[in-house]
Enzyme design. Structure first.
Site, PDB file in Angstrom:
ATOM      1  CD  GLU A 164       7.441   2.776   0.855  1.00 27.04           C
ATOM      2  OE1 GLU A 164       8.269   3.020   1.728  1.00 27.04           O
ATOM      3  OE2 GLU A 164       7.655   2.906  -0.361  1.00 27.04           O
ATOM      4  CD  GLU A 220       7.689   9.970   7.686  1.00 22.27           C
ATOM      5  OE1 GLU A 220       8.074   9.478   8.768  1.00 22.27           O
ATOM      6  OE2 GLU A 220       7.948   9.458   6.579  1.00 22.27           O
ATOM      7  CG  ASP A 270      -0.295   0.017   2.537  1.00 20.00           C
ATOM      8  OD1 ASP A 270       0.917   0.297   2.610  1.00 20.00           O
ATOM      9  OD2 ASP A 270      -0.988  -0.223   3.547  1.00 20.00           O
TER      10      ASP A 270
HETATM   11  C1  BGC Z   1       5.924   6.278   3.575  1.00 22.73           C
HETATM   12  C2  BGC Z   1       5.639   6.390   2.092  1.00 22.73           C
HETATM   13  C3  BGC Z   1       6.508   7.467   1.466  1.00 22.73           C
HETATM   14  C4  BGC Z   1       7.980   7.276   1.819  1.00 22.73           C
HETATM   15  C5  BGC Z   1       8.829   8.460   1.380  1.00 22.73           C
HETATM   16  C6  BGC Z   1       7.409   6.041   3.764  1.00 22.73           C
HETATM   17  O1  BGC Z   1       7.673   5.949   5.127  1.00 22.73           O
HETATM   18  O2  BGC Z   1       5.187   5.214   4.126  1.00 22.73           O
HETATM   19  O3  BGC Z   1       4.298   6.717   1.889  1.00 22.73           O
HETATM   20  O4  BGC Z   1       6.330   7.464   0.084  1.00 22.73           O
HETATM   21  O5  BGC Z   1       8.113   7.142   3.214  1.00 22.73           O
HETATM   22  O6  BGC Z   1       8.345   9.664   1.904  1.00 22.73           O
END
Ligand code: BGC
Length: 370
Positions: A164, A314, A161
Site C-alpha cells: 500500500e 504480522e 503496491d
Molecule cells: C499490508 C497489506 C495488507 C494489509 C492487511 C498492510 O499493512 O501492507 O499488504 O493487505 O496490511 O493485512
C-alpha cells in the site's frame, strides 16, 4: 498435525464473518476489513486444508462485492481506454467492510490492482481443488469476467503496491499477480488473454529487472520480498529462472538478516521487522524449488513465532530496519496486528507445500525403484 496447524484453521474460521469476509486481523482495529489480497490467500489455504465451505463463502462474498460495482469497472475501463486519469470514484477499493461496503470516512491507499489478480488466481485454485471447474456459480464467473476486463485495461498504470505504498510506480509483483489471475481466468473460462499475458511477460523481462534480478518497482535498484510471487504462485517465470534465482539470493542476503524475512530494506512500518507471512512465502518458494531443508528451516522459524495463545503475528520486532519508527506506530495503531490471518494462511500453505512436495518426491523414487 501440529497444534499450530489446527489453531490456524480455527483462528481463520473464527475470524470469518457471517457474510463470508475474512477480517485481516480480529484484534487490530485498522484491519477490521477484508482485503482481496489477504482474503484470497486465506481462501486458498482453506481449500488446501479441505475447508472448502469457508473458501466458498469468501468467494461468494468477493463476487458479490465486485458485481455490486460493475459500473465502476466499466467507468474505469472507458476512462483508461481514452487515456484519461482515474479519479477516486473510478476504481475498485482494496478493502471492504464485512457487509461488502467501502470503508467510509477514512483515507486509504485504495488504488491497488494485485488483490484482484490474486482473487482470480485463488478462484482458479478453488475450482481445481474442489474439482468443480464447470459448476462455479454464474455470478462468480460474471464477477471474474469484470475483473479480467478491468485488469486487462489497467495493468500498465502505476498503482499502490501490495504494501500500500509507492503509488506512482509500476510494481513487478503487482504485474505478476495480474498475470497469474488472467492465466487462471483463461483456464477457467477459455477466455483468450494471451496478448496481455505476453505483453506483461515481455514488459517484466525488458523493464522489471535490476542487478540481475527483479526490482521492487520499475526503475528501482532495490529488492522486495513480495517478488517471490513472480515464481510462486503466479508462475511468470520458473523458480529456477536466472532472474528469479538472483532475486531470491538478494532476498536471502539483504532481507533476511535474522531468521525472518523483511518486506524491503527501507521499510519503516512498525520499525520494519521480520514478517511471518514472508518467511512462510520464502519457504513455499523453496518447497516448489525442491529445496527441502531450506523450506523446513523457514517452517521452523515460523512455528517458533507462535505466541502463548497459538497466534501468529504480522511481524516480529527483530533485526528492525528502523527501530525509531516502532514506538510511533504503536502509539498510532496499537500493538502489531496479532493474529494476522494472512500469516496463518501462509503457514498452512507452507505445511501443505512441504507435505505434497515430499509425497511426490517419495512416489517418484518408489516408481524408479520398482
Ligand atoms: C499490508 C497489506 C495488507 C494489509 C492487511 C498492510 O499493512 O501492507 O499488504 O493487505 O496490511 O493485512
Amino acid at each position: 498435525m501440529t497444534d499450530l496447524y489446527r489453531q490456524s484453521i480455527e483462528i481463520i474460521l473464527r475470524s470469518q464473518t457471517a457474510s463470508g469476509a475474512y477480517l485481516a486481523s480480529p484484534n487490530f482495529p485498522t484491519y477490521h476489513y477484508c482485503w482481496f489480497r489477504d482474503g484470497s490467500f486465506i481462501a486458498y489455504a482453506m481449500d488446501l486444508v479441505g475447508e472448502h465451505e469457508s473458501a466458498r463463502r469468501f468467494h461468494q462474498w468477493a463476487a458479490a462485492a465486485v458485481s455490486a460495482r460493475a459500473e465502476v469497472v466499466e467507468r474505469a475501463i472507458a476512462r483508461a481506454s481514452r487515456g484519461e486519469p482515474l479519479t477516486g470514484t473510478d476504481y475498485l477499493h482494496t478493502r471492504y467492510a464485512p457487509d461488502g461496503a467501502e470503508a467510509v470516512g477514512v483515507e486509504w491507499p485504495n488504488f491497488q490492482l494485485d488483490g484482484f489478480g490474486t482473487w482470480l488466481w485463488a478462484l482458479g485454485e478453488h475450482a481445481r481443488l474442489t474439482r468443480d471447474a464447470h459448476s462455479l456459480p454464474p455470478q462468480w464467473l460474471r464477477a471474474a469476467g469484470h475483473l479480467a476486463d478491468y485488469l486487462t485495461a489497467l495493468w500498465a498504470l502505476p498503482c499502490y503496491d501490495c504494501w500500500e505504498e509507492f503509488p506512482d510506480q509500476v510494481h513487478p509483483h503487482t504485474l505478476a499477480a495480474i498475470f497469474g489471475g488472467l492465466a487462471a481466468h483463461s483456464s477457467l473460462t477459455g477466455a483468450d488473454h494471451d496478448p496481455t499475458l505476453s505483453a506483461i511477460q515481455e514488459f517484466l523481462r525488458r523493464r522489471g529487472a535490476a542487478k540481475g534480478g527483479f526490482a521492487k518497482y520499475i526503475g528501482s535498484q532495490e529488492v522486495d520480498a513480495s517478488l517471490l510471487g513472480l515464481a510462486v504462485p503466479y508462475s511468470v517465470v520458473a523458480p529456477d529462472d536466472p532472474l528469479m534465482l538472483t532475486t531470491v539470493h538478494r532476498i536471502e542476503q539483504e532481507l533476511r538478516r535474522g531468521g525472518g524475512v523483511h518486506r524491503y530494506a527501507a521499510d519503516t512500518y512498525y520499525g520494519g521487522g521480520e514478517w511471518v507471512l514472508l518467511t512462510a512465502w520464502l519457504g513455499w518458494y523453496y518447497a516448489q524449488a525442491g529445496e527441502w531443508d531450506k523450506a523446513q528451516n523457514a517452517l521452523r522459524w515460523v512455528e517458533a513465532q507462535t505466541d502463548s495463545q497459538g497466534r501468529l503475528t504480522e511481524q516480529v520486532p527483530a533485526t528492525l530496519n528502523a527501530p525509531a519508527h516502532y514506538a510511533p506506530w504503536r502509539e498510532r495503531w496499537g500493538e502489531v496486528a496479532n493474529p494476522l490471518l494472512w500469516s496463518h494462511a501462509k503457514y498452512l500453505v507452507l505445511v501443505t507445500a512441504l507435505k505434497t512436495g515430499r509425497d511426490l518426491a517419495v512416489s517418484s523414487q518408489t516408481r524408479l525403484a520398482s
